[in-house]
Design a protein around this motif. Structure first.
Motif, mmCIF file in Angstrom:
data_model
loop_
_atom_site.group_PDB
_atom_site.id
_atom_site.type_symbol
_atom_site.label_atom_id
_atom_site.label_comp_id
_atom_site.label_asym_id
_atom_site.label_seq_id
_atom_site.Cartn_x
_atom_site.Cartn_y
_atom_site.Cartn_z
ATOM 1 N N ARG A 60 -6.584 8.245 1.360
ATOM 2 C CA ARG A 60 -6.711 8.604 2.886
ATOM 3 C C ARG A 60 -6.918 7.296 3.608
ATOM 4 N NH1 ARG A 60 -9.519 13.325 0.393
ATOM 5 N NH2 ARG A 60 -7.887 15.042 0.388
ATOM 6 N N GLN A 61 -7.884 6.634 3.357
ATOM 7 C CA GLN A 61 -8.260 5.515 4.293
ATOM 8 C C GLN A 61 -7.244 4.411 4.312
ATOM 9 O OE1 GLN A 61 -11.516 3.594 2.342
ATOM 10 N NE2 GLN A 61 -12.936 5.214 2.593
ATOM 11 N N ALA A 62 -6.451 4.238 2.915
ATOM 12 C CA ALA A 62 -5.195 3.665 3.146
ATOM 13 C C ALA A 62 -4.244 4.104 4.036
ATOM 14 C CB ALA A 62 -4.731 3.436 1.830
ATOM 15 N N LEU A 63 -4.034 5.177 3.992
ATOM 16 C CA LEU A 63 -3.025 6.296 4.894
ATOM 17 C C LEU A 63 -3.082 5.928 6.491
ATOM 18 C CD1 LEU A 63 -0.392 7.781 4.728
ATOM 19 C CD2 LEU A 63 -1.957 9.765 4.469
ATOM 20 N N GLU A 64 -4.425 5.915 6.508
ATOM 21 C CA GLU A 64 -5.003 5.912 7.906
ATOM 22 C C GLU A 64 -4.589 4.466 8.543
ATOM 23 O OE1 GLU A 64 -5.862 7.650 11.189
ATOM 24 O OE2 GLU A 64 -5.705 8.888 9.306
ATOM 25 N N VAL A 65 -4.944 3.504 7.755
ATOM 26 C CA VAL A 65 -4.585 2.180 8.141
ATOM 27 C C VAL A 65 -3.227 1.987 8.218
ATOM 28 C CG1 VAL A 65 -4.803 -0.361 7.209
ATOM 29 C CG2 VAL A 65 -6.792 1.166 7.044
ATOM 30 N N ARG A 66 -2.525 2.346 7.102
ATOM 31 C CA ARG A 66 -1.056 2.145 7.381
ATOM 32 C C ARG A 66 -0.406 3.059 8.343
ATOM 33 N NH1 ARG A 66 0.335 1.836 0.890
ATOM 34 N NH2 ARG A 66 0.166 -0.422 0.955
ATOM 35 N N LYS A 67 -0.967 4.005 8.950
ATOM 36 C CA LYS A 67 -0.280 4.681 10.008
ATOM 37 C C LYS A 67 -0.845 4.027 11.489
ATOM 38 C CE LYS A 67 -0.792 9.613 8.545
ATOM 39 N NZ LYS A 67 -1.568 10.743 8.716
ATOM 40 N N GLU A 68 -1.928 3.220 11.495
ATOM 41 C CA GLU A 68 -2.418 2.454 12.564
ATOM 42 C C GLU A 68 -1.191 1.329 12.876
ATOM 43 O OE1 GLU A 68 -6.161 0.755 12.147
ATOM 44 O OE2 GLU A 68 -7.066 2.852 11.742
ATOM 45 N N ILE A 69 -0.748 0.743 11.811
ATOM 46 C CA ILE A 69 0.061 -0.156 12.069
ATOM 47 C C ILE A 69 1.721 0.261 11.609
ATOM 48 C CG2 ILE A 69 -1.525 -2.129 11.513
ATOM 49 C CD1 ILE A 69 -0.163 -2.062 8.510
ATOM 50 N N ASN A 70 1.763 1.600 11.810
ATOM 51 C CA ASN A 70 3.185 1.962 11.604
ATOM 52 C C ASN A 70 4.013 1.360 10.208
ATOM 53 O OD1 ASN A 70 5.163 3.731 12.335
ATOM 54 N ND2 ASN A 70 6.183 2.238 13.643
ATOM 55 N N ASP A 71 3.245 1.313 9.177
ATOM 56 C CA ASP A 71 3.652 0.818 7.691
ATOM 57 C C ASP A 71 4.262 2.178 7.397
ATOM 58 O OD1 ASP A 71 4.341 -0.289 5.539
ATOM 59 O OD2 ASP A 71 2.420 -0.794 5.085
ATOM 60 N N ARG A 72 5.507 2.464 7.559
ATOM 61 C CA ARG A 72 6.303 3.624 7.169
ATOM 62 C C ARG A 72 6.415 3.514 5.590
ATOM 63 N NH1 ARG A 72 7.025 7.775 10.048
ATOM 64 N NH2 ARG A 72 9.263 8.114 9.370
ATOM 65 N N VAL A 73 6.869 2.564 5.135
ATOM 66 C CA VAL A 73 7.111 2.270 3.611
ATOM 67 C C VAL A 73 5.709 2.465 2.922
ATOM 68 C CG1 VAL A 73 7.735 0.763 1.671
ATOM 69 C CG2 VAL A 73 9.457 0.945 3.832
ATOM 70 N N GLY A 74 4.615 1.938 3.477
ATOM 71 C CA GLY A 74 3.157 1.961 2.828
ATOM 72 C C GLY A 74 2.825 3.291 2.991
ATOM 73 N N GLN A 75 3.002 4.083 3.937
ATOM 74 C CA GLN A 75 2.705 5.388 4.163
ATOM 75 C C GLN A 75 3.306 6.106 2.837
ATOM 76 O OE1 GLN A 75 2.812 7.226 8.229
ATOM 77 N NE2 GLN A 75 3.029 4.793 8.925
ATOM 78 N N ALA A 76 4.581 5.770 2.642
ATOM 79 C CA ALA A 76 5.392 6.650 1.588
ATOM 80 C C ALA A 76 4.687 6.496 0.356
ATOM 81 C CB ALA A 76 6.918 6.271 1.823
ATOM 82 N N THR A 77 4.354 5.061 0.153
ATOM 83 C CA THR A 77 3.786 4.803 -1.227
ATOM 84 C C THR A 77 2.474 5.365 -1.329
ATOM 85 O OG1 THR A 77 4.900 2.476 -1.163
ATOM 86 C CG2 THR A 77 3.062 2.832 -2.567
ATOM 87 N N THR A 78 1.664 5.371 -0.415
ATOM 88 C CA THR A 78 0.571 6.141 -0.608
ATOM 89 C C THR A 78 0.496 7.498 -0.683
ATOM 90 O OG1 THR A 78 -0.844 4.361 0.817
ATOM 91 C CG2 THR A 78 -1.907 6.442 0.493
ATOM 92 N N LEU A 79 1.223 8.380 0.258
ATOM 93 C CA LEU A 79 1.565 9.775 -0.154
ATOM 94 C C LEU A 79 2.075 9.901 -1.340
ATOM 95 C CD1 LEU A 79 2.995 10.387 3.401
ATOM 96 C CD2 LEU A 79 0.861 11.405 2.476
ATOM 97 N N ASN A 80 3.023 9.232 -2.015
ATOM 98 C CA ASN A 80 3.390 9.351 -3.527
ATOM 99 C C ASN A 80 2.307 9.231 -4.318
ATOM 100 O OD1 ASN A 80 5.651 9.609 -5.421
ATOM 101 N ND2 ASN A 80 4.866 7.651 -5.859
ATOM 102 N N ASN A 81 1.256 8.413 -4.294
ATOM 103 C CA ASN A 81 0.362 8.147 -5.132
ATOM 104 C C ASN A 81 -0.667 9.343 -5.030
ATOM 105 O OD1 ASN A 81 1.341 5.764 -6.066
ATOM 106 N ND2 ASN A 81 0.082 4.460 -4.922
ATOM 107 N N MET A 82 -0.755 9.810 -3.721
ATOM 108 C CA MET A 82 -1.545 11.069 -3.751
ATOM 109 C C MET A 82 -1.110 12.366 -4.241
ATOM 110 S SD MET A 82 -2.724 10.447 0.411
ATOM 111 C CE MET A 82 -4.012 11.660 0.332
ATOM 112 N N GLY A 83 0.119 12.252 -4.248
ATOM 113 C CA GLY A 83 1.000 13.625 -4.699
ATOM 114 C C GLY A 83 0.654 14.009 -6.139
#
Length: 86
Positions: free
Chosen positions: A63-86
């Motif tokens: 969740r912390q990683a996702l928040e940081v990645r949202k802050e910088i609009n890192d959509r690929v990183g967000q997808a990676t983190t969401l996939n790992n959370m799933g």
């Protein structure tokens, strides 16, 4: 370099050692405000906790990683983190 050492320990399934290096890398990345690196390292720490079957801690860090990645609009990183959370 610290992150890379963490990756080596991670690949050797030495997860506690990997976590120590990832956390040291994260401290530096946060100190210099490297948000791209911080998001990546947080994601790696989450993966270590997942591999240690510490799922609640893994989700917390993801969740912390996702928040940081949202802050910088890192959509690929967000997808990676969401996939790992799933």
């Amino acid at each position: 370099t610290l992150n890379n050492i963490g990756e080596v320990y991670d690949s050797e399934t030495k997860y506690e050692e990997a976590r120590k290096f990832y956390e040291r890398a994260l401290e530096i990345r946060q100190a210099i405000q490297d948000k791209v690196g911080s998001g990546s390292t947080l994601n790696s720490i989450g993966a270590v906790y997942r591999n240690l079957q510490q799922y609640e801690e893994a989700l917390k860090v993801y969740r912390q990683a996702l928040e940081v990645r949202k802050e910088i609009n890192d959509r690929v990183g967000q997808a990676t983190t969401l996939n790992n959370m799933g």
